[in-house]
Design a protein around this motif. Structure first.
Motif, PDB file in Angstrom:
ATOM      1  N   ILE A 105       0.851  -1.189   0.000  1.00  0.00           N
ATOM      2  CA  ILE A 105       0.000   0.000   0.000  1.00  0.00           C
ATOM      3  C   ILE A 105       0.889   1.242   0.000  1.00  0.00           C
ATOM      4  O   ILE A 105       1.967   1.247   0.591  1.00  0.00           O
ATOM      5  N   GLY A 106       0.421   2.297  -0.648  1.00  0.00           N
ATOM      6  CA  GLY A 106       1.181   3.548  -0.664  1.00  0.00           C
ATOM      7  C   GLY A 106       2.416   3.443  -1.527  1.00  0.00           C
ATOM      8  O   GLY A 106       2.339   3.075  -2.697  1.00  0.00           O
ATOM      9  N   ASP A 107       3.548   3.734  -0.946  1.00  0.00           N
ATOM     10  CA  ASP A 107       4.838   3.735  -1.646  1.00  0.00           C
ATOM     11  C   ASP A 107       5.787   2.783  -0.927  1.00  0.00           C
ATOM     12  O   ASP A 107       5.870   2.820   0.304  1.00  0.00           O
ATOM     13  N   PRO A 108       6.516   1.937  -1.658  1.00  0.00           N
ATOM     14  CA  PRO A 108       7.416   0.971  -1.019  1.00  0.00           C
ATOM     15  C   PRO A 108       8.551   1.594  -0.202  1.00  0.00           C
ATOM     16  O   PRO A 108       9.181   0.909   0.587  1.00  0.00           O
ATOM     17  N   THR A 109       8.797   2.877  -0.373  1.00  0.00           N
ATOM     18  CA  THR A 109       9.899   3.506   0.358  1.00  0.00           C
ATOM     19  C   THR A 109       9.440   4.276   1.594  1.00  0.00           C
ATOM     20  O   THR A 109      10.270   4.846   2.301  1.00  0.00           O
ATOM     21  N   VAL A 110       8.117   4.288   1.841  1.00  0.00           N
ATOM     22  CA  VAL A 110       7.586   5.051   2.972  1.00  0.00           C
ATOM     23  C   VAL A 110       6.941   4.081   3.972  1.00  0.00           C
ATOM     24  O   VAL A 110       5.843   3.584   3.728  1.00  0.00           O
ATOM     25  N   TYR A 111       7.640   3.803   5.049  1.00  0.00           N
ATOM     26  CA  TYR A 111       7.135   2.932   6.118  1.00  0.00           C
ATOM     27  C   TYR A 111       6.600   1.609   5.591  1.00  0.00           C
ATOM     28  O   TYR A 111       5.536   1.158   5.990  1.00  0.00           O
ATOM     29  N   SER A 112       7.317   0.979   4.710  1.00  0.00           N
ATOM     30  CA  SER A 112       6.842  -0.251   4.084  1.00  0.00           C
ATOM     31  C   SER A 112       7.654  -1.467   4.523  1.00  0.00           C
ATOM     32  O   SER A 112       8.881  -1.396   4.648  1.00  0.00           O
ATOM     33  N   THR A 113       6.962  -2.574   4.702  1.00  0.00           N
ATOM     34  CA  THR A 113       7.639  -3.832   5.019  1.00  0.00           C
ATOM     35  C   THR A 113       8.506  -4.290   3.848  1.00  0.00           C
ATOM     36  O   THR A 113       9.447  -5.055   4.040  1.00  0.00           O
ATOM     37  N   TYR A 114       8.197  -3.812   2.655  1.00  0.00           N
ATOM     38  CA  TYR A 114       8.971  -4.220   1.482  1.00  0.00           C
ATOM     39  C   TYR A 114      10.452  -3.893   1.619  1.00  0.00           C
ATOM     40  O   TYR A 114      11.300  -4.650   1.150  1.00  0.00           O
ATOM     41  N   GLN A 115      10.800  -2.813   2.264  1.00  0.00           N
ATOM     42  CA  GLN A 115      12.209  -2.398   2.371  1.00  0.00           C
ATOM     43  C   GLN A 115      13.080  -3.478   3.002  1.00  0.00           C
ATOM     44  O   GLN A 115      14.234  -3.649   2.621  1.00  0.00           O
ATOM     45  N   LYS A 123      21.310  -7.472  -1.452  1.00  0.00           N
ATOM     46  CA  LYS A 123      22.513  -8.006  -0.806  1.00  0.00           C
ATOM     47  C   LYS A 123      22.823  -9.420  -1.305  1.00  0.00           C
ATOM     48  O   LYS A 123      23.982  -9.815  -1.408  1.00  0.00           O
ATOM     49  N   GLY A 124      21.768 -10.182  -1.651  1.00  0.00           N
ATOM     50  CA  GLY A 124      21.954 -11.535  -2.182  1.00  0.00           C
ATOM     51  C   GLY A 124      22.407 -11.563  -3.634  1.00  0.00           C
ATOM     52  O   GLY A 124      22.633 -12.633  -4.191  1.00  0.00           O
ATOM     53  N   GLY A 125      22.535 -10.390  -4.251  1.00  0.00           N
ATOM     54  CA  GLY A 125      23.027 -10.316  -5.626  1.00  0.00           C
ATOM     55  C   GLY A 125      21.952 -10.376  -6.689  1.00  0.00           C
ATOM     56  O   GLY A 125      22.247 -10.555  -7.864  1.00  0.00           O
ATOM     57  N   TYR A 126      20.711 -10.224  -6.282  1.00  0.00           N
ATOM     58  CA  TYR A 126      19.603 -10.279  -7.230  1.00  0.00           C
ATOM     59  C   TYR A 126      19.210  -8.878  -7.680  1.00  0.00           C
ATOM     60  O   TYR A 126      19.491  -7.894  -7.000  1.00  0.00           O
ATOM     61  N   GLU A 127      18.511  -8.837  -8.800  1.00  0.00           N
ATOM     62  CA  GLU A 127      18.017  -7.565  -9.315  1.00  0.00           C
ATOM     63  C   GLU A 127      16.676  -7.250  -8.661  1.00  0.00           C
ATOM     64  O   GLU A 127      15.788  -8.107  -8.601  1.00  0.00           O
ATOM     65  N   ALA A 128      16.554  -6.036  -8.154  1.00  0.00           N
ATOM     66  CA  ALA A 128      15.309  -5.602  -7.522  1.00  0.00           C
ATOM     67  C   ALA A 128      15.079  -4.134  -7.857  1.00  0.00           C
ATOM     68  O   ALA A 128      16.023  -3.347  -7.869  1.00  0.00           O
ATOM     69  N   HIS A 129      13.831  -3.806  -8.126  1.00  0.00           N
ATOM     70  CA  HIS A 129      13.465  -2.437  -8.480  1.00  0.00           C
ATOM     71  C   HIS A 129      12.284  -1.981  -7.645  1.00  0.00           C
ATOM     72  O   HIS A 129      11.435  -2.787  -7.277  1.00  0.00           O
ATOM     73  N   ILE A 130      12.212  -0.707  -7.401  1.00  0.00           N
ATOM     74  CA  ILE A 130      11.094  -0.114  -6.683  1.00  0.00           C
ATOM     75  C   ILE A 130      10.257   0.700  -7.666  1.00  0.00           C
ATOM     76  O   ILE A 130      10.787   1.512  -8.421  1.00  0.00           O
ATOM     77  N   VAL A 131       8.958   0.435  -7.653  1.00  0.00           N
ATOM     78  CA  VAL A 131       8.010   1.197  -8.460  1.00  0.00           C
ATOM     79  C   VAL A 131       7.187   2.012  -7.469  1.00  0.00           C
ATOM     80  O   VAL A 131       6.330   1.482  -6.764  1.00  0.00           O
ATOM     81  N   ASN A 132       7.492   3.273  -7.409  1.00  0.00           N
ATOM     82  CA  ASN A 132       6.865   4.148  -6.423  1.00  0.00           C
ATOM     83  C   ASN A 132       5.368   4.270  -6.642  1.00  0.00           C
ATOM     84  O   ASN A 132       4.884   4.243  -7.773  1.00  0.00           O
ATOM     85  N   GLY A 133       4.664   4.428  -5.535  1.00  0.00           N
ATOM     86  CA  GLY A 133       3.235   4.668  -5.548  1.00  0.00           C
ATOM     87  C   GLY A 133       2.960   6.008  -4.881  1.00  0.00           C
ATOM     88  O   GLY A 133       3.862   6.630  -4.316  1.00  0.00           O
ATOM     89  N   VAL A 134       1.726   6.436  -4.933  1.00  0.00           N
ATOM     90  CA  VAL A 134       1.345   7.694  -4.309  1.00  0.00           C
ATOM     91  C   VAL A 134       1.146   7.443  -2.817  1.00  0.00           C
ATOM     92  O   VAL A 134       0.275   6.659  -2.438  1.00  0.00           O
ATOM     93  N   PRO A 135       1.943   8.066  -1.949  1.00  0.00           N
ATOM     94  CA  PRO A 135       1.726   7.892  -0.511  1.00  0.00           C
ATOM     95  C   PRO A 135       0.459   8.632  -0.077  1.00  0.00           C
ATOM     96  O   PRO A 135       0.094   9.657  -0.654  1.00  0.00           O
ATOM     97  N   SER A 136      -0.206   8.130   0.942  1.00  0.00           N
ATOM     98  CA  SER A 136      -1.477   8.714   1.364  1.00  0.00           C
ATOM     99  C   SER A 136      -1.346  10.170   1.775  1.00  0.00           C
ATOM    100  O   SER A 136      -2.237  10.974   1.499  1.00  0.00           O
TER     101      SER A 136
END
Length: 160
Positions: A105-115, A123-136
């Motif tokens: 919910i919201g944005d993955p960089t704002v108080y998110s468990t995703y982080q 850190k494991g060497g995998y590719e990961a990207h963040i697709v921002n959402g609109v924070p409330s």
């Protein structure tokens, strides 16, 4: 350094504050392209982020859904163990070349468990990207500004 044998990609997808019309076009496109959608809940029915994305992207119904609930606790040892277990499950997907979208919910960089997961994946060497959402707080600020402008008789012009 990234291991080229690890071909899967994880996307942390923010679905915004609750209105499916505020889900970004990029989020809809990436969910449509992914093999797997990870839900941070016990079931898709319990996942608010899934409900939002389902209205924004009909293709989500065709995707493999994996539920990975996060404990809501202040117990650091339980949190760390849960984050590690969830990472290990996602690692299996990535090792098998899966493209996975992790909804939040919201944005993955704002108080998110995703982080917590994103850091482990990178850190494991995998590719990961963040697709921002609109924070409330941004959506509510925008709504407040519109109300203020209209009450003063101002019609805002939005340039895209």
């Amino acid at each position: 350094m990234k291991n080229t044998e690890k071909t899967g990609i994880l996307y942390g997808i923010g679905v915004g504050p609750g209105d499916p019309e505020l889900v970004t076009l990029k989020a809809v496109r990436i969910v449509g392209e992914c093999d797997t959608v990870i839900l941070p809940a016990k079931s898709k029915e319990d996942c608010i982020a899934y409900g939002i994305m389902k209205e924004a992207c009909g293709k989500i119904a065709e995707k493999e859904l994996i539920c990975m609930p996060f404990p809501m606790t202040k117990d650091e040892s339980r949190l760390t163990a849960a984050h590690e277990q969830i990472y290990l499950e996602i690692k299996k997907l990535l090792d098998n070349g899966r493209q996975a979208a992790f909804l939040t919910i919201g944005d993955p960089t704002v108080y998110s468990t995703y982080q917590y997961i994103h850091k482990r994946v990178v850190k494991g060497g995998y590719e990961a990207h963040i697709v921002n959402g609109v924070p409330s707080f941004c959506a509510s600020l925008w709504f407040y500004m519109l109300l203020s402008w209209y009450s003063e008789g101002v019609t805002p012009t939005i340039l895209l």
